[in-house]
Design a protein around this motif. Structure first.
Motif, PDB file in Angstrom:
ATOM      1  N   ARG A 172      14.981 -15.909  56.443  1.00 36.47           N
ATOM      2  CA  ARG A 172      14.898 -15.192  57.833  1.00 36.47           C
ATOM      3  C   ARG A 172      16.433 -14.709  57.941  1.00 36.47           C
ATOM      4  NH1 ARG A 172      11.849 -19.829  60.307  1.00 36.47           N
ATOM      5  NH2 ARG A 172       9.595 -19.537  59.257  1.00 36.47           N
ATOM      6  N   SER A 173      16.744 -13.688  58.547  1.00 37.65           N
ATOM      7  CA  SER A 173      17.972 -13.221  58.590  1.00 37.65           C
ATOM      8  C   SER A 173      18.554 -13.994  59.883  1.00 37.65           C
ATOM      9  CB  SER A 173      17.928 -11.739  58.843  1.00 37.65           C
ATOM     10  OG  SER A 173      17.376 -11.411  60.213  1.00 37.65           O
ATOM     11  N   ASN A 174      17.786 -14.469  60.833  1.00 38.42           N
ATOM     12  CA  ASN A 174      18.381 -15.179  62.001  1.00 38.42           C
ATOM     13  C   ASN A 174      18.606 -16.961  61.740  1.00 38.42           C
ATOM     14  OD1 ASN A 174      15.750 -15.673  62.162  1.00 38.42           O
ATOM     15  ND2 ASN A 174      15.679 -15.298  64.259  1.00 38.42           N
ATOM     16  N   SER A 175      18.516 -16.980  60.468  1.00 36.09           N
ATOM     17  CA  SER A 175      18.183 -18.683  60.207  1.00 36.09           C
ATOM     18  C   SER A 175      19.422 -19.318  60.293  1.00 36.09           C
ATOM     19  CB  SER A 175      17.594 -18.921  58.936  1.00 36.09           C
ATOM     20  OG  SER A 175      18.489 -18.277  57.836  1.00 36.09           O
ATOM     21  N   MET A 176      19.688 -20.477  60.634  1.00 35.68           N
ATOM     22  CA  MET A 176      20.868 -21.166  60.617  1.00 35.68           C
ATOM     23  C   MET A 176      20.784 -21.988  59.366  1.00 35.68           C
ATOM     24  SD  MET A 176      21.904 -20.439  63.447  1.00 35.68           S
ATOM     25  CE  MET A 176      23.491 -21.613  63.873  1.00 35.68           C
ATOM     26  N   TYR A 177      22.186 -22.148  58.908  1.00 38.95           N
ATOM     27  CA  TYR A 177      22.421 -22.986  57.488  1.00 38.95           C
ATOM     28  C   TYR A 177      22.761 -24.589  58.007  1.00 38.95           C
ATOM     29  CZ  TYR A 177      25.126 -24.431  53.539  1.00 38.95           C
ATOM     30  OH  TYR A 177      25.439 -25.246  52.197  1.00 38.95           O
ATOM     31  N   PHE A 178      22.173 -25.334  57.174  1.00 39.63           N
ATOM     32  CA  PHE A 178      22.239 -26.930  57.498  1.00 39.63           C
ATOM     33  C   PHE A 178      22.645 -27.442  56.035  1.00 39.63           C
ATOM     34  CE2 PHE A 178      19.284 -25.560  60.468  1.00 39.63           C
ATOM     35  CZ  PHE A 178      19.869 -25.771  61.862  1.00 39.63           C
ATOM     36  N   PRO A 179      23.920 -27.740  55.712  1.00 38.00           N
ATOM     37  CA  PRO A 179      24.226 -28.242  54.365  1.00 38.00           C
ATOM     38  C   PRO A 179      23.388 -29.318  53.919  1.00 38.00           C
ATOM     39  CG  PRO A 179      26.218 -27.872  55.844  1.00 38.00           C
ATOM     40  CD  PRO A 179      25.050 -27.715  56.623  1.00 38.00           C
ATOM     41  N   GLY A 180      23.039 -29.080  52.751  1.00 38.95           N
ATOM     42  CA  GLY A 180      22.336 -30.205  51.866  1.00 38.95           C
ATOM     43  C   GLY A 180      20.741 -30.263  52.460  1.00 38.95           C
ATOM     44  N   GLN A 181      20.231 -29.353  53.242  1.00 42.06           N
ATOM     45  CA  GLN A 181      19.090 -29.675  53.994  1.00 42.06           C
ATOM     46  C   GLN A 181      18.218 -28.498  53.564  1.00 42.06           C
ATOM     47  OE1 GLN A 181      18.805 -30.324  57.897  1.00 42.06           O
ATOM     48  NE2 GLN A 181      20.428 -31.846  57.953  1.00 42.06           N
ATOM     49  N   ARG A 182      16.920 -28.630  53.107  1.00 36.33           N
ATOM     50  CA  ARG A 182      15.896 -27.333  52.878  1.00 36.33           C
ATOM     51  C   ARG A 182      15.381 -27.319  54.221  1.00 36.33           C
ATOM     52  NH1 ARG A 182      13.647 -26.805  47.104  1.00 36.33           N
ATOM     53  NH2 ARG A 182      15.326 -27.710  46.015  1.00 36.33           N
TER      54      ARG A 182
END
Length: 83
Positions: free
Chosen positions: A55-65
């Motif tokens: 999703r283009s509006n998704s956030m990034y959470f390092p190390g998490q799926r």
């Protein structure tokens, strides 16, 4: 930071690093204006195993799926004879 914003910042960072003689950063292509069906058909035509979408509006959470990433495999069928 949303996905499209991260892509833009990576592209900018890559340009800066390249100008000062560092190793280039490659931002993979994005086809956000195409439908999933069009992309899946293109992957099938290129004999790829599938597509991965986010999703283009998704956030990034390092190390998490998370569920913002969607993998769609291309399933092929064949007729075989087992003896």
């Amino acid at each position: 930071m949303p996905y499209l914003d991260r892509r833009a910042e990576l592209a900018e960072l890559g340009s800066v690093i390249e100008r000062i003689g560092g190793l280039p950063i490659t931002v993979p292509p994005s086809w956000d204006s195409q439908s999933g069906r069009v992309m899946l058909n293109a992957a099938r035509s290129a004999q790829m195993e599938g597509i991965v979408a986010k999703r283009s509006n998704s956030m990034y959470f390092p190390g998490q799926r998370n569920r913002a990433w969607i993998k769609t495999a291309i399933r092929t069928r064949g007729t075989v004879l087992a003896i």
